[in-house]
Design a protein around this motif. Sequence first.
Motif, PDB file in Angstrom:
ATOM      1  N   ALA A 167       7.096  -9.848   4.820  1.00 44.71           N
ATOM      2  CA  ALA A 167       7.800  -8.668   5.180  1.00 44.71           C
ATOM      3  C   ALA A 167       7.701  -7.840   4.167  1.00 44.71           C
ATOM      4  CB  ALA A 167       9.307  -8.719   5.883  1.00 44.71           C
ATOM      5  N   GLY A 168       7.720  -6.513   4.379  1.00 43.56           N
ATOM      6  CA  GLY A 168       8.006  -5.711   3.218  1.00 43.56           C
ATOM      7  C   GLY A 168       8.949  -4.737   3.696  1.00 43.56           C
ATOM      8  N   VAL A 169       9.487  -3.760   2.765  1.00 37.46           N
ATOM      9  CA  VAL A 169      10.512  -2.917   3.031  1.00 37.46           C
ATOM     10  C   VAL A 169      10.346  -1.557   1.892  1.00 37.46           C
ATOM     11  CG1 VAL A 169      13.110  -2.057   3.353  1.00 37.46           C
ATOM     12  CG2 VAL A 169      12.008  -4.484   3.658  1.00 37.46           C
ATOM     13  N   VAL A 170      10.080  -0.437   2.268  1.00 40.05           N
ATOM     14  CA  VAL A 170       9.870   0.786   1.404  1.00 40.05           C
ATOM     15  C   VAL A 170      10.593   1.950   2.048  1.00 40.05           C
ATOM     16  CG1 VAL A 170       8.192   2.627   0.218  1.00 40.05           C
ATOM     17  CG2 VAL A 170       7.839   0.085   0.500  1.00 40.05           C
ATOM     18  N   PRO A 171      11.300   2.809   1.126  1.00 40.25           N
ATOM     19  CA  PRO A 171      11.806   3.999   1.864  1.00 40.25           C
ATOM     20  C   PRO A 171      10.886   4.865   2.049  1.00 40.25           C
ATOM     21  CG  PRO A 171      13.007   3.397  -0.001  1.00 40.25           C
ATOM     22  CD  PRO A 171      11.797   2.366  -0.044  1.00 40.25           C
ATOM     23  N   TYR A 172      11.119   5.953   2.940  1.00 38.80           N
ATOM     24  CA  TYR A 172      10.078   6.898   3.162  1.00 38.80           C
ATOM     25  C   TYR A 172      10.684   8.157   3.830  1.00 38.80           C
ATOM     26  CZ  TYR A 172       5.236   8.597   4.091  1.00 38.80           C
ATOM     27  OH  TYR A 172       4.150   9.318   3.773  1.00 38.80           O
ATOM     28  N   ILE A 173      10.046   9.426   3.521  1.00 34.50           N
ATOM     29  CA  ILE A 173      10.392  10.526   3.739  1.00 34.50           C
ATOM     30  C   ILE A 173       9.445  11.270   4.644  1.00 34.50           C
ATOM     31  CG2 ILE A 173      11.764  12.679   2.965  1.00 34.50           C
ATOM     32  CD1 ILE A 173      12.407  11.399   0.358  1.00 34.50           C
ATOM     33  N   HIS A 179       0.932  -1.224   0.029  1.00 39.05           N
ATOM     34  CA  HIS A 179       0.011   0.197  -0.069  1.00 39.05           C
ATOM     35  C   HIS A 179       0.747   1.147   0.097  1.00 39.05           C
ATOM     36  CE1 HIS A 179      -3.344   2.578   1.302  1.00 39.05           C
ATOM     37  NE2 HIS A 179      -2.658   2.997   2.547  1.00 39.05           N
ATOM     38  N   LEU A 180       2.180   1.090   0.780  1.00 42.52           N
ATOM     39  CA  LEU A 180       2.890   2.480   1.037  1.00 42.52           C
ATOM     40  C   LEU A 180       3.483   2.721  -0.243  1.00 42.52           C
ATOM     41  CD1 LEU A 180       3.712   4.544   3.230  1.00 42.52           C
ATOM     42  CD2 LEU A 180       5.584   3.035   3.600  1.00 42.52           C
ATOM     43  N   THR A 181       4.082   1.536  -1.086  1.00 42.33           N
ATOM     44  CA  THR A 181       4.861   1.952  -2.002  1.00 42.33           C
ATOM     45  C   THR A 181       3.830   2.663  -3.358  1.00 42.33           C
ATOM     46  OG1 THR A 181       6.429   0.931  -3.705  1.00 42.33           O
ATOM     47  CG2 THR A 181       4.537  -0.400  -3.370  1.00 42.33           C
ATOM     48  N   GLY A 182       2.727   2.278  -3.226  1.00 43.92           N
ATOM     49  CA  GLY A 182       1.741   2.763  -4.164  1.00 43.92           C
ATOM     50  C   GLY A 182       1.350   3.966  -3.790  1.00 43.92           C
ATOM     51  N   LEU A 183       1.522   4.638  -2.546  1.00 39.51           N
ATOM     52  CA  LEU A 183       1.585   6.005  -2.210  1.00 39.51           C
ATOM     53  C   LEU A 183       2.601   6.810  -2.568  1.00 39.51           C
ATOM     54  CD1 LEU A 183      -0.153   5.760   1.375  1.00 39.51           C
ATOM     55  CD2 LEU A 183      -1.168   6.440  -0.747  1.00 39.51           C
ATOM     56  N   ASN A 184       4.057   6.292  -2.272  1.00 44.31           N
ATOM     57  CA  ASN A 184       5.225   7.298  -2.617  1.00 44.31           C
ATOM     58  C   ASN A 184       5.787   6.508  -3.784  1.00 44.31           C
ATOM     59  OD1 ASN A 184       6.767   5.289  -1.603  1.00 44.31           O
ATOM     60  ND2 ASN A 184       7.498   6.000   0.303  1.00 44.31           N
ATOM     61  N   HIS A 185       5.645   5.666  -4.401  1.00 43.24           N
ATOM     62  CA  HIS A 185       6.292   5.111  -5.483  1.00 43.24           C
ATOM     63  C   HIS A 185       7.959   5.119  -5.556  1.00 43.24           C
ATOM     64  CE1 HIS A 185       2.836   6.289  -7.429  1.00 43.24           C
ATOM     65  NE2 HIS A 185       2.563   7.616  -7.234  1.00 43.24           N
ATOM     66  N   LEU A 186       8.103   4.902  -4.275  1.00 47.14           N
ATOM     67  CA  LEU A 186       9.771   4.489  -3.970  1.00 47.14           C
ATOM     68  C   LEU A 186       9.793   2.965  -3.976  1.00 47.14           C
ATOM     69  CD1 LEU A 186      10.687   7.021  -1.493  1.00 47.14           C
ATOM     70  CD2 LEU A 186      10.816   7.150  -3.726  1.00 47.14           C
ATOM     71  N   LYS A 187      11.103   2.694  -4.220  1.00 48.73           N
ATOM     72  CA  LYS A 187      11.214   1.007  -4.296  1.00 48.73           C
ATOM     73  C   LYS A 187      10.739   0.152  -3.045  1.00 48.73           C
ATOM     74  CE  LYS A 187      16.072   2.284  -2.823  1.00 48.73           C
ATOM     75  NZ  LYS A 187      17.272   2.131  -3.186  1.00 48.73           N
ATOM     76  N   TRP A 188      10.257  -0.911  -3.689  1.00 48.79           N
ATOM     77  CA  TRP A 188       9.457  -1.918  -2.709  1.00 48.79           C
ATOM     78  C   TRP A 188      10.259  -3.111  -2.839  1.00 48.79           C
ATOM     79  CZ3 TRP A 188       5.493  -5.513  -4.912  1.00 48.79           C
ATOM     80  CH2 TRP A 188       4.665  -6.051  -3.948  1.00 48.79           C
ATOM     81  N   ALA A 189      10.342  -3.768  -1.541  1.00 45.76           N
ATOM     82  CA  ALA A 189      10.728  -5.513  -1.616  1.00 45.76           C
ATOM     83  C   ALA A 189       9.856  -6.032  -0.601  1.00 45.76           C
ATOM     84  CB  ALA A 189      12.236  -5.347  -0.911  1.00 45.76           C
ATOM     85  N   ASN A 190       9.497  -7.406  -1.008  1.00 52.83           N
ATOM     86  CA  ASN A 190       8.517  -8.086  -0.199  1.00 52.83           C
ATOM     87  C   ASN A 190       9.025  -9.400  -0.341  1.00 52.83           C
ATOM     88  OD1 ASN A 190       5.642  -7.925   0.737  1.00 52.83           O
ATOM     89  ND2 ASN A 190       5.693  -9.939  -0.681  1.00 52.83           N
TER      90      ASN A 190
END
Lengths: 568, 266
Positions: free
Chosen positions: A347-353, A327-338
């Motif tokens: 687990a999932g990983v997404v950078p966030y500012i 859901h988060l990568t859909g919001l900020n378009h930053l890279k996503w790992a699952n």
Amino acid sequence: MSEYIIKNGHVFDPVQGIKGDKKDIAIKDGKIADKVSSAAKVIDAAGKTVMAGAVEIHAHIAGPKVNLGRIYRPEDKLFSCTPTKGMERMGGGASIPTTFKTGYEYAKMGYTTAMEAAMPPLFSRHVHEEIRDTPIIDEAAFPVFGNNWFVLEYLKNQEIENTAAYCAWLLKATKGYAIKVVNPGGTEAWGWGLNCLTVNDPVPYFDITPAEIIRGLIEANEYLGLPHSMHIHPNNLGNPGCYETTLDTLKLAEGYKAKNKFGREQVLHLTHTQFHSYGGTNWGDFESKAKEVTDYVNANKNITIDTGNVTLDETTTMTADGPFEHHLTGLNHLKWANVDVELETAAGVVPYIYSPNISVCAIQWAIGLEIPLLMKDPMRCYITTDHPNAGPFTRYPRVIKWLMSAKARETQINAFKHKDKVLSQTAIGTMDREISLYELAQMTRAGPAKSLGLSGMCGGLAPGMDADVAVYNFNPEKPVANPDDIEKAFSRCAAVFKSGVQVVSNGDIVSNGNKRTLWVNVKVKDNPQVTRDIKEKFIKYYSMTQNNYEALGHHFIPNPYALEVDAT
Amino acid sequence: METVTITLKNAPALYLEADTISPDAFAGKTAAKIAELPVFEGNVPSTLGKYFEVSGDAGATAADTKIIVKGDVKKVKYIGFKMTAGELVIEKTADQYVGAWMKGGKILARGDVGAFAATAMKGGELVVEGNAGNYLGAAYRGDWRGMSGGKILVKGNAGSDIGMYMLGGEIVVNGNADVHVMTHAEGGKTIIKGNAASKLGGQMVDGTIIIFGSIEVMMPGFKPNGEVELEVDGTKAKFAHFIGDMGERHKKKKGVVVYGNLYKKI
Ligand SMILES: [Zn+2]
């Protein structure tokens, strides 16, 4: 072992009710002592603040998910590397520091114990290898249970005794510490492309609800009498309006009482409460429901919480809540790992500012501070950033500054681009409470230690307890000229002792200490059914054998400390 | 403007990380002080003066400082790192990260530059008289914030992956470019006067690529969108217009979907 005496410091120790009195703290044979010989080395703490070593109750600092973040974010190490210096090995990383840097940074801020909040059981060996390579601090890891096939199957039939026997086996097999639950049922539902956003959404195939999982795991936890309670990241994290799911989750604990020999009083620990205290129906009318959530927690003594403070940094989000990260990568378009972890979790990983120029981020910042400011009992509310999800743990000194100084909060509010929105959607602008040093010691030492069932060991300075001591360059008798002085003082300790060994001197690492891995060894009655079920699942489903699964021996846990529990 | 000339006298055995060779680091320092600036040879801390003869004092500010780098610096990295103003002339071929993270000022590289030149450049100007390596004006490894401003001119050829994650600014290559141009870009413009290889504008969200020569293999995600007459760098010509990458998400501006643009001279 050497003796020390920390002289004339202003001591803050909720365990003994000491509120800033000038006292000497004696250390002998790794423990706090009544007295020491004249040969003891003297540490002059006059004009300084002395507390027990701080206890981190919830951070993501070791294991495959953290390492995935490190691997796919080389840019996190850009300009944040520190070369070898004295005792210190080189380190790097801002939001996902290397293991060495993790240990050093915690120690320099006066932290001596930390909990890795989400261990995928299948990868416990990796988690323990990283814990082993994190110097100084004692650590433990919470295996995740809320989407585990065994748990879902047993609880569907309300088999508490079998659930408990399985939990006991898993804690032993993975050298785990507590029952962690992340988005109960929802992460499993994600395998079907679905999620559980309320406590009543059924989990596909297993036909069980999050409410049944939560209640069942509270019962299993108390059946066993574990040191810590069921530790939960509820359903519906991070969505506008999620506070209702949070309250529904908390209400599931009603009627349960803690049963254990460790002095723990709660049956449910709600983690990163900030992410679960949102009102509104979308990001436009997004608002704080910190009052509603803390009102409930204030009134119900069988619950403890941690805050999950947003620090307004660029960071890396990582959670076993797989659907949330998508859901988060859909919001900020930053890279996503699952990652999917077979029968157990994901687990999932997404950078966030977290940008101060974005109103949602600024409101999240405010909610994170409202929660501790609204909590009446600091012994039940602990400071975290859900590292690295809401911000890196290295920002604790800044969070402390915001909590201890209304002026510092005002400065930050005035710096927000959407200041008016922050003031209209939260109550932060009306709050003048300033957390005292005694309350800070409750929120970062005595409180989390008690919630974890470690109150006899750490989080206080009573004779007989582990000699984990932090000395800060902060004079409580002097008025704070500039709130930034608070942040500076709590960033680098004048001295830190871990189990009686001085590990920090004038902000520098001087020893790698004698780091331990804490785990919980529960004895249960022989349970042939559970033993057979485990064997069968390894044969039928797991991609590895049971022998390769368990974390055993010196390689993984070189210096174990087991908390023994007898549930026979 | 004051000029500082540094001349390589002792070639490093390992690669030298000399991120202090910039008008910003030199500003306000005498030749002797400049020689004391820190560098790394491999993982060993050292000083600039161990490798370079320094002559001339710097100006009071970066803007008042011009640096001339002489000698064989093909094993020296990070020249012009994070510079904000002033001038830098590199007489011969330099290694990686020339002008990386630069915000202002002007770099003239008379030879070639290695990979990662102008990484995440924000402003200023980089002119390369020889060839540029891979990842010119690209984002740092893993990062999604590439070149966002400034201008790069390469008189020779450029390597692969130029303008990766580009957000703004302009890259002009007078010669040819290798595979991958403006991958993941969300803005900015790249002009290639010679030929391009393949994979131009892969996962491009926004931005412009202009090719004067041939394209070896076109990306399947780009769709023909007619022909246009353009004036590029003083040359008026007819170009075939393509939009893409159709496989990537695209923003809307005033209700209209914005695509990446690729123009190929007919
Ligand atoms: Zn967490």
